[in-house]
Design a protein around this motif. Structure first.
Motif, mmCIF file in Angstrom:
data_model
loop_
_atom_site.group_PDB
_atom_site.id
_atom_site.type_symbol
_atom_site.label_atom_id
_atom_site.label_comp_id
_atom_site.label_asym_id
_atom_site.label_seq_id
_atom_site.Cartn_x
_atom_site.Cartn_y
_atom_site.Cartn_z
ATOM 1 N N GLY A 30 -10.362 37.340 -34.373
ATOM 2 C CA GLY A 30 -11.209 36.998 -33.231
ATOM 3 C C GLY A 30 -10.436 36.248 -32.163
ATOM 4 O O GLY A 30 -10.509 36.570 -30.975
ATOM 5 N N ILE A 31 -9.674 35.246 -32.591
ATOM 6 C CA ILE A 31 -8.893 34.457 -31.640
ATOM 7 C C ILE A 31 -7.760 35.289 -31.050
ATOM 8 O O ILE A 31 -7.504 35.246 -29.843
ATOM 9 N N ALA A 32 -7.088 36.063 -31.903
ATOM 10 C CA ALA A 32 -5.983 36.889 -31.414
ATOM 11 C C ALA A 32 -6.477 37.931 -30.414
ATOM 12 O O ALA A 32 -5.834 38.164 -29.375
ATOM 13 N N LEU A 33 -7.617 38.561 -30.690
ATOM 14 C CA LEU A 33 -8.167 39.553 -29.760
ATOM 15 C C LEU A 33 -8.542 38.906 -28.433
ATOM 16 O O LEU A 33 -8.362 39.497 -27.362
ATOM 17 N N LEU A 34 -9.055 37.683 -28.503
ATOM 18 C CA LEU A 34 -9.380 36.960 -27.269
ATOM 19 C C LEU A 34 -8.119 36.686 -26.457
ATOM 20 O O LEU A 34 -8.086 36.894 -25.228
ATOM 21 N N LEU A 35 -7.069 36.234 -27.128
ATOM 22 C CA LEU A 35 -5.800 35.963 -26.440
ATOM 23 C C LEU A 35 -5.184 37.253 -25.901
ATOM 24 O O LEU A 35 -4.644 37.277 -24.788
ATOM 25 N N ILE A 36 -5.270 38.316 -26.679
ATOM 26 C CA ILE A 36 -4.724 39.605 -26.227
ATOM 27 C C ILE A 36 -5.536 40.132 -25.043
ATOM 28 O O ILE A 36 -4.975 40.604 -24.050
ATOM 29 N N GLY A 37 -6.880 40.024 -25.138
ATOM 30 C CA GLY A 37 -7.729 40.456 -24.034
ATOM 31 C C GLY A 37 -7.443 39.680 -22.768
ATOM 32 O O GLY A 37 -7.357 40.247 -21.667
ATOM 33 N N TYR A 38 -7.277 38.368 -22.908
ATOM 34 C CA TYR A 38 -6.952 37.527 -21.740
ATOM 35 C C TYR A 38 -5.583 37.894 -21.171
ATOM 36 O O TYR A 38 -5.414 37.948 -19.945
ATOM 37 N N SER A 39 -4.631 38.170 -22.038
ATOM 38 C CA SER A 39 -3.286 38.539 -21.578
ATOM 39 C C SER A 39 -3.319 39.864 -20.814
ATOM 40 O O SER A 39 -2.690 40.003 -19.755
ATOM 41 N N PHE A 40 -4.075 40.835 -21.333
ATOM 42 C CA PHE A 40 -4.216 42.108 -20.614
ATOM 43 C C PHE A 40 -4.922 41.902 -19.278
ATOM 44 O O PHE A 40 -4.607 42.566 -18.289
ATOM 45 N N TYR A 41 -5.897 41.002 -19.270
ATOM 46 C CA TYR A 41 -6.590 40.672 -18.013
ATOM 47 C C TYR A 41 -5.596 40.124 -16.995
ATOM 48 O O TYR A 41 -5.583 40.537 -15.828
ATOM 49 N N GLU A 42 -4.749 39.203 -17.417
ATOM 50 C CA GLU A 42 -3.741 38.636 -16.515
ATOM 51 C C GLU A 42 -2.746 39.704 -16.060
ATOM 52 O O GLU A 42 -2.326 39.727 -14.903
ATOM 53 N N LEU A 43 -2.374 40.585 -16.963
ATOM 54 C CA LEU A 43 -1.413 41.643 -16.629
ATOM 55 C C LEU A 43 -2.020 42.732 -15.743
ATOM 56 O O LEU A 43 -1.285 43.526 -15.147
ATOM 57 N N SER A 44 -3.349 42.776 -15.655
ATOM 58 C CA SER A 44 -4.008 43.824 -14.877
ATOM 59 C C SER A 44 -4.143 43.488 -13.402
ATOM 60 O O SER A 44 -4.616 44.317 -12.619
ATOM 61 N N PHE A 45 -3.737 42.295 -12.997
ATOM 62 C CA PHE A 45 -3.931 41.866 -11.618
ATOM 63 C C PHE A 45 -3.287 42.840 -10.630
ATOM 64 O O PHE A 45 -2.137 43.260 -10.792
ATOM 65 N N ASP A 46 -4.082 43.209 -9.609
ATOM 66 C CA ASP A 46 -3.626 43.985 -8.436
ATOM 67 C C ASP A 46 -3.173 45.406 -8.788
ATOM 68 O O ASP A 46 -2.420 46.008 -8.016
ATOM 69 N N LYS A 47 -3.637 45.929 -9.906
ATOM 70 C CA LYS A 47 -3.287 47.306 -10.255
ATOM 71 C C LYS A 47 -4.404 48.289 -9.910
ATOM 72 O O LYS A 47 -4.288 49.486 -10.177
ATOM 73 N N MET A 48 -5.479 47.777 -9.299
ATOM 74 C CA MET A 48 -6.644 48.629 -9.034
ATOM 75 C C MET A 48 -6.557 49.361 -7.696
ATOM 76 O O MET A 48 -7.352 50.255 -7.439
ATOM 77 N N TYR A 49 -5.571 48.995 -6.857
ATOM 78 C CA TYR A 49 -5.502 49.604 -5.535
ATOM 79 C C TYR A 49 -4.942 51.020 -5.615
ATOM 80 O O TYR A 49 -4.092 51.321 -6.459
ATOM 81 N N LYS A 50 -5.398 51.864 -4.715
ATOM 82 C CA LYS A 50 -4.976 53.258 -4.686
ATOM 83 C C LYS A 50 -3.469 53.382 -4.513
ATOM 84 O O LYS A 50 -2.815 54.237 -5.121
ATOM 85 N N HIS A 51 -2.900 52.513 -3.688
ATOM 86 C CA HIS A 51 -1.458 52.577 -3.403
ATOM 87 C C HIS A 51 -0.726 51.339 -3.949
ATOM 88 O O HIS A 51 0.242 50.878 -3.332
ATOM 89 N N SER A 52 -1.181 50.823 -5.087
ATOM 90 C CA SER A 52 -0.584 49.592 -5.623
ATOM 91 C C SER A 52 0.915 49.740 -5.897
ATOM 92 O O SER A 52 1.672 48.765 -5.788
ATOM 93 N N ASP A 53 1.360 50.950 -6.221
ATOM 94 C CA ASP A 53 2.790 51.154 -6.495
ATOM 95 C C ASP A 53 3.641 51.070 -5.229
ATOM 96 O O ASP A 53 4.869 50.928 -5.324
ATOM 97 N N ASP A 54 3.005 51.156 -4.056
ATOM 98 C CA ASP A 54 3.755 51.181 -2.800
ATOM 99 C C ASP A 54 3.538 49.931 -1.952
ATOM 100 O O ASP A 54 4.052 49.844 -0.833
ATOM 101 N N ILE A 55 2.763 48.966 -2.461
ATOM 102 C CA ILE A 55 2.472 47.751 -1.697
ATOM 103 C C ILE A 55 3.376 46.619 -2.189
ATOM 104 O O ILE A 55 3.519 46.397 -3.391
ATOM 105 N N TYR A 56 3.949 45.898 -1.230
ATOM 106 C CA TYR A 56 4.875 44.802 -1.543
ATOM 107 C C TYR A 56 4.535 43.578 -0.698
ATOM 108 O O TYR A 56 4.090 43.710 0.447
#
Length: 799
Positions: A30-56
């Protein structure tokens, strides 16, 4: 199906040990999944944009005079120049907080609000970052001058449920803006935190382009075929083209992918976004999650191998009846599979229930639905497979590799001598991990207390700051200040540009006859009079800044710190008093006094040059009124100040900050990170204790006949308890010797992130050893004492 029945029967037969395993695994999962979920949440920042690979985001490196720092904020000319002169750049967008980050006062009808998320930006921002408008047209919201767009949540706060289009907002008693659009709230995992945006081209900030002041975050979008390194090289070449050598305080431009902004900006000076993370923290949390899972797996393996004697005859009979190695292994893997499956189900429930408390602890916006993100679910499957494989491997392969005769007690297995050392080795690993965590927790608590208790050179307690920037009537402002000064608890007041570390100006200071290219970067803060008493600064020489100035006085009087004094070449503070120096603030600058260095920023940063400035017609206005008060009635005093404010300034929102609260927020990230690590470290230690308790119970059970014989021969409860506990004490000592150098290295590296830090003392390790022995003793004491006081007749009746 047959193996499942056997596995379920085994679980029910050994309820105590099975419960310990399921409890340890489910909590750790339970705790590990929470930490993993939070880590994925942090790693997901700013990846939702259509052109995220081209924005700097464009960042810059400063010159050696500015300490070779990396800044995320640039002059406002950089973005347009890059788009115009560098091939492959599709668009640029500049962003800057209103009034460079000061809170804004807005008025709508007869209602007033204080707002923090107001930005000026180019209209290209909306296309680059895929803003979704529910009112207005993205392409034309800034077509008319004095336009502003707001988020949906801000619309509900200000205008309720009705439409916001064409509504008027009066900003800072200065600008009347018309709402031309409403956009959907930005995602919680977006680095952008703007809630209200108006056109930068309506302000001098967009119209008057320059290569000097660096206050603007700049984003560019590249063509998909354009390489970022080439763009950075061509952009850097623009510096020599547009800035004189003697004025080049920045020497290089770099491009930071938008997907790296949130977690990989620790090397940069603070940016404008309130959403900042740290990849090191995410990495440490993932390590901690792995460690928690590993400890739970070791618990299972220890208890499983300890119970091999209980399984041995049963497995021996199965092998005599024709069971193959594969079938024996499958039986144990099935039992582990069943326990891990139950544990994962319970672990998911635990993680969902704990999400609100986790958000409160971390300040995150994690929702339970994020735990069912495909990546998190894939991780759950991998964790389930790993637990089944790792935890079930040792008992499965060990028992399947022993002959039937040895399992039936007729001989000695070739691997039987390996079980005990392997089990002790696993216990040592658990103890080592626990000791490292205990030492880390002690040192983290020490460092946080050191930071909270360190003298920072001024007194933030009993110091109130109220915003005065939107007050236009000089008479009303004077009446307000007089009313506040007449309050019994008021000690002194001073109007300042900003509280320390919030939003100072960056300038240079140098000796009067130094070459133009020389000068030390300093932070400057404009005030309207004496500052030492109000702020609690320690005056080393000279006098405070003057309260009043002659209207014809053109001198800039400054109060410098020790760093500036040393740079100017004055050995003693007294030598600097009355000296003329060169600054960018005015032609005639005189040092009025020298104050002791004070930490205007976080203790993770060194103190740099700083001066307070008092002059007529200063280029920077005073935007805050600092109020020093006495007594412990903070709420009552604040109410009195607010009453005076509303009486004299009725059309401006009352905006205040207690300076000690602002200082506390400088360390909020470290404090929360420490709370997370400390909390989950304690849980990891608790999970290790569950396994230890089970192992102690089984050891006592296996040695019950020996204990009975010893009691018959006269052994006391103390002697028997000592005998059962002695082996664990030896393992603790071995683990301690392994853990100390590892913990010292890791925590010394962590402390090196702070300019002001504690030293690691020997007694920290002594306390950790004592705590470990105490926890071990308490964990196994119940089982050992229970075995020691048992009636020997019960264990010897069959002999």
């Amino acid at each position: 199906m047959f193996n499942l029945k056997i596995a379920w029967r085994s679980i029910k037969k050994n309820k105590f040990f099975s419960s310990l395993n399921i409890l340890g695994l489910s909590v750790s999962l339970g705790i590990a999944l929470l930490l993993i979920g939070y880590s994925f949440y942090e790693l997901s920042f700013d990846k939702m944009y259509k052109h995220s690979d081209d924005i700097y985001r464009v960042t810059m490196k400063t010159s050696p005079e500015y300490s070779d720092e990396y800044w995320p904020q640039l002059p406002n000319s950089v973005g347009p120049a890059i788009q115009q002169e560098v091939p492959g750049v599709i668009r640029n967008a500049r962003m800057v907080r209103d009034d460079f980050g000061a809170n804004a006062s807005i008025q709508v009808g007869d209602k007033s609000f204080v707002e923090k998320g107001i930005y000026l930006a180019d209209s290209s921002l909306f296309s680059m970052f895929d803003f979704q408008f529910v009112e207005g047209d993205k392409a034309s919201v800034f077509k008319e001058p004095k336009s502003i767009v707001i988020s949906q949540s801000k619309r509900e706060k200000i205008f309720g449920t009705g439409p916001a289009i064409n509504q008027l907002i009066y900003l800072n008693q200065r600008d009347t803006l018309r709402v031309t659009g409403v956009y959907e709230d930005l995602a919680t995992n977006s680095s952008l935190d703007c809630e209200m945006v108006y056109n930068i081209m309506d302000s001098w900030m967009g119209k008057n382009v320059y290569w000097s002041n660096a206050s603007y975050e700049t984003y560019i979008q590249l063509d998909a075929t354009t390489h970022a390194d080439q763009v950075a090289t061509l952009a850097t070449a623009l510096i020599d083209k547009n800035v004189k050598k003697e004025d080049q305080y920045f020497v290089e431009f770099q491009l930071q992918p938008i997907t790296k902004v949130h977690l990989h900006s620790a090397h940069l000076r603070e940016g404008i976004s309130s959403k900042t993370g740290d990849f090191k923290t995410v990495k440490n949390l993932l390590y901690l999650a792995g460690l928690i899972l590993l400890i739970a797996c070791i618990n299972y393996m220890n208890l499983a191998t300890a119970r091999t004697t209980n399984y041995a005859k049963e497995v021996g009979v199965n092998k005599v009846l024709g069971a193959s190695k594969r079938q024996v292994r499958l039986r144990f893997f099935t039992e582990t599979f069943l326990i891990s499956t139950i544990s994962i189900g319970l672990g998911l429930v635990i993680s969902i229930l704990v999400v609100p408390f986790f958000n409160q602890l971390t300040g995150a916006s994690l929702t339970w639905t994020y735990l069912f993100n495909p990546l998190v679910l894939l991780t759950v499957l991998l964790v389930w497979f790993a637990i089944t494989l790792i935890s079930g491997s040792f008992p499965a392969f060990y028992l399947s590799g022993i002959s039937s005769l040895n399992l039936m007690g007729k001989g000695k297995g070739k691997n039987s001598g390996l079980v005990e050392p392997a089990r002790k080795g696993l216990v040592v690993f658990q103890f080592t991990s626990s000791i490292i965590l205990i030492i880390s927790v002690i040192i983290m608590i020490q460092q946080v207390k050191f930071i909270e208790g360190k003298d920072i050179g001024y007194e933030p307690q009993q110091l109130l700051s109220i915003s005065n920037k939107s007050i236009k009537s000089e008479a009303n402002y004077t009446a307000l200040v007089n009313a506040i000064q007449q309050l019994p608890a008021t000690v002194s007041t001073t109007a300042v540009q900003t509280i320390p570390g919030a939003n100072e100006s960056g300038k240079r200071i140098a000796k009067l006859n130094a070459p133009d290219s020389e000068g030390m970067p300093v932070y400057t803060n404009t005030v309207d009079g004496p500052i030492c008493k109000t702020l609690g600064l320690h005056l080393l020489a000279g006098s405070d800044l003057p309260k009043t100035l002659s209207p014809t006085d053109t001198v800039n009087y400054i109060l410098i710190n020790e760093v500036a004094q040393a740079y100017l070449g004055y050995k003693n503070p007294e030598d600097a008093i009355g000296q003329l120096v060169r600054t960018e603030s005015a032609k005639n600058t005189i040092i009025k006094g020298v104050v002791r260095d004070f930490n205007y920023s976080s203790l993770k940063e060194k103190v740099g040059g700083y001066y307070y400035s008092r002059m007529n017609r200063a280029s920077e206005s005073t935007r805050n009124l600092l109020i020093r008060y006495e007594g412990n009635q903070q709420k009552a005093y604040l109410d009195q100040v607010e009453t005076a404010f509303k009486k004299h300034i009725p059309d401006v929102a009352f905006d205040y900050t207690f300076v000690n609260s602002y200082v506390d927020k400088l360390y909020e990230t470290e404090r929360r990170t420490n709370q997370i690590i400390i909390g989950f470290s304690v849980l990891a230690i608790g999970i290790a204790c569950l396994g230890l308790m089970g192992l102690a119970a089984f050891t006592a059970e296996q040695r019950s006949k020996e204990i009975g014989i010893r009691k018959v021969l006269g052994a006391s409860v103390f002697n028997i308890s000592k005998m059962l506990s002695g082996s664990y004490v030896i393992l603790v000592i071995i683990a301690f010797l392994i853990a100390v150098p590892i913990a010292y290295y890791l925590m010394n590296e962590w402390l090196n992130n702070f300019v002001y830090r504690i030293e690691i003392h020997w007694w920290v390790f002594a306390i950790a050893a004592a705590i470990t022995l105490l926890i071990t003793g308490l964990t196994i004491s119940f089982q050992t004492i229970k075995a020691a006081i048992a009636n020997p007749v019960d264990s010897l009746r069959d002999e």
